[in-house]
Design a protein around this motif. Structure first.
Motif, PDB file in Angstrom:
ATOM      1  N   LYS A 185      -6.228   7.975  -1.210  1.00  0.00           N
ATOM      2  CA  LYS A 185      -5.164   6.971  -1.123  1.00  0.00           C
ATOM      3  C   LYS A 185      -4.792   6.821   0.345  1.00  0.00           C
ATOM      4  O   LYS A 185      -4.465   7.812   1.008  1.00  0.00           O
ATOM      5  N   VAL A 187      -2.109   4.944   2.858  1.00  0.00           N
ATOM      6  CA  VAL A 187      -0.818   4.254   2.851  1.00  0.00           C
ATOM      7  C   VAL A 187      -0.425   3.951   4.296  1.00  0.00           C
ATOM      8  O   VAL A 187      -0.409   4.850   5.144  1.00  0.00           O
ATOM      9  N   LYS A 284      -0.831  -2.468   2.162  1.00  0.00           N
ATOM     10  CA  LYS A 284       0.108  -1.350   2.252  1.00  0.00           C
ATOM     11  C   LYS A 284      -0.518  -0.087   1.696  1.00  0.00           C
ATOM     12  O   LYS A 284      -0.340   1.006   2.239  1.00  0.00           O
ATOM     13  N   GLU A 285      -1.269  -0.219   0.610  1.00  0.00           N
ATOM     14  CA  GLU A 285      -1.889   0.943  -0.027  1.00  0.00           C
ATOM     15  C   GLU A 285      -3.291   0.584  -0.482  1.00  0.00           C
ATOM     16  O   GLU A 285      -3.514  -0.469  -1.070  1.00  0.00           O
ATOM     17  N   ASN A 287      -6.571   2.387  -2.533  1.00  0.00           N
ATOM     18  CA  ASN A 287      -7.094   3.513  -3.311  1.00  0.00           C
ATOM     19  C   ASN A 287      -8.585   3.318  -3.533  1.00  0.00           C
ATOM     20  O   ASN A 287      -9.021   2.231  -3.933  1.00  0.00           O
TER      21      ASN A 287
END
Length: 444
Positions: A185, A187, A284-285, A287
């Protein structure tokens, strides 16, 4: 054999008589000589910890001695490197309990530096997973130590930078895995304040590390990308990958062919790199599933990447501050920005609790930065040392090439105890390095 040697920072460089051994008998013959020495692995520490006029290399003492694939226990000679271990243990469903950002270090070096990784806040440093070690003292005596046997020797050897003896054998625990992939992940943090918040929010993740922009000012001060990871389970893989979940990929690394001119690395190029690196995390994120070597060892894909800092080399400056000293972290980063000395590789991690004599980690935040060697750098780093000490922090000896003895003394409360143990097992100070002499750990 006389040769000019340096560690990974290529600073300092010195001439050394480099000797090696493949069998215990050869080591004992080397120790019969009266001249002083320092043990040396693959030279992947950054400063002068494994530099001396005479070095004894462990690289040829590199045999695997045992691998309990049921219980995850690995035993080897100290010159074996992590990249030689990984292809053996991964297909059997095991991984290293702790690993630094390169797999090209020896197991002996991992113990002598008590290396840490992205999981220190959860699983501690390498010494937490060592079951037993064997050392050969300067006298030639072989002695075993562990958390329960010859405990003082064990504790002074873990992080002791080779001053207690030559580590010859290490037995340690492994970590069970189902696949050779990591659920990653990423961020994006708009500034340092948000990054600290994200570290706290995601503290339960096993692996965490952040790249930090040390040159950005204003509201974007300390903008960052936090990278989190967990070992993927078989259920996390698609059908194709499930057919070979513990695959070991063999990807040929790219070679950095020459030293870059010193003028290439400046505040303008670092700012440009930082802008591109931050912008690539466009969401923003993010995965995704990544191969574990890409997650743990991204720089190992470029051989000799240290040449990017030029023929004068570089200093990696790594310090740790207590969790309650965030103001100190801001002050250090502000001074770096004011000097225009931003680093391409500014890495922030969080440490968990650790009580030890001489090992570097303590509960808090650790920042590592690379600075090319140039006029004015060392006095500036002395200034940063003052800030670090004022906030109760310390520096990492495995990365150190220049700190003063009083900085070490202030940063390590157990230093006098460590010196006493070194005198006990290395009474004539036959084992010493350029670093240990500079820091008054030895007097040769």
């Amino acid at each position: 054999m006389k040769k000019r040697i340096a560690n990974w920072g290529n600073f300092p460089v010195m001439e050394s008589n480099v000797e090696s051994f493949s069998f215990p008998g050869q080591l004992h013959e080397l120790l019969e000589e009266e001249s002083a020495f320092i043990p040396r692995g693959n030279g992947r520490c950054y400063g002068d910890a494994s530099l001396a006029p005479r070095t004894i290399s462990t690289l040829k003492f590199d045999k695997m001695l045992g691998f309990d694939a049921v219980n995850g226990i690995f035993e080897c000679q100290s010159g074996l490197t992590l990249d030689q271990i990984l292809p053996v243990i991964i297909p059997k469903g095991w991984f290293l309990p702790v690993t630094p950002g390169t797999k090209f270090i020896t197991v002996g070096g991992a113990a002598a530096s008590d290396v840490h990784g992205k999981n220190h806040h959860i699983e501690g440093s390498f010494s937490n997973h060592i079951l037993e070690m064997e050392l050969v003292l300067a006298s030639g005596e072989a002695i075993s130590c562990s958390p329960d046997q010859n405990k003082d020797l064990f504790e002074a050897t873990c992080g002791g930078m080779g001053l207690t003896g030559i580590i010859t054998r290490v037995k340690f625990r492994l970590k069970k895995i189902e696949t050779s992939f990591i659920k990653q992940k990423q961020v994006r943090a708009k500034n340092l304040e948000e990054l600290i918040y994200l570290f706290e929010r995601y503290h339960q993740y096993t692996y965490s590390v952040a790249w930090v922009d040390c040159l950005k000012k204003g509201t974007g001060f300390g903008r960052s990308i936090l990278m989190l990871g967990e070992h993927a389970s078989i259920a996390d893989l698609n059908r194709k990958r499930q057919r070979d979940p513990l695959q070991v990929r063999k990807k040929k690394p790219v070679n950095f062919p020459f030293n870059l001119p010193s003028w290439v690395l400046n505040s303008f190029t670092v700012k440009a790199f930082n802008q591109l690196y931050y912008a690539k995390n466009f969401k923003k994120e993010i995965n995704k599933l990544v191969y574990l070597e890409s997650f743990f060892y991204p720089l190992d894909a470029i051989l000799h990447w240290n040449r990017a800092y030029g023929k004068n080399g570089f200093v990696q400056y790594q310090f740790v501050l207590p969790l309650n000293a965030k103001t100190g972290l801001i002050e250090v980063m502000t001074r770096i920005g004011d000097e225009g000395l931003g680093s391409f590789l500014a890495v922030l991690k969080v440490f968990g609790k650790q009580e030890s004599i001489i090992s570097f980690p303590m509960e808090g935040y650790t920042l590592a930065l690379d600075f090319p060697v140039k006029p004015g750098l060392l006095p500036f780093l002395d200034e940063l040392d003052g800030i670090v000490l004022r906030y109760g922090g310390r520096l990492y000896m495995s990365k150190d090439a220049r700190m003063k003895p009083e900085v070490l003394q202030c940063g390590y409360p157990g230093l006098e105890k460590f010196k006493g143990i070194v005198r006990k097992y290395n009474p004539g100070e036959k084992i010493h390095s350029r670093q240990s002499d500079r820091l008054f750990l030895t007097s040769n």
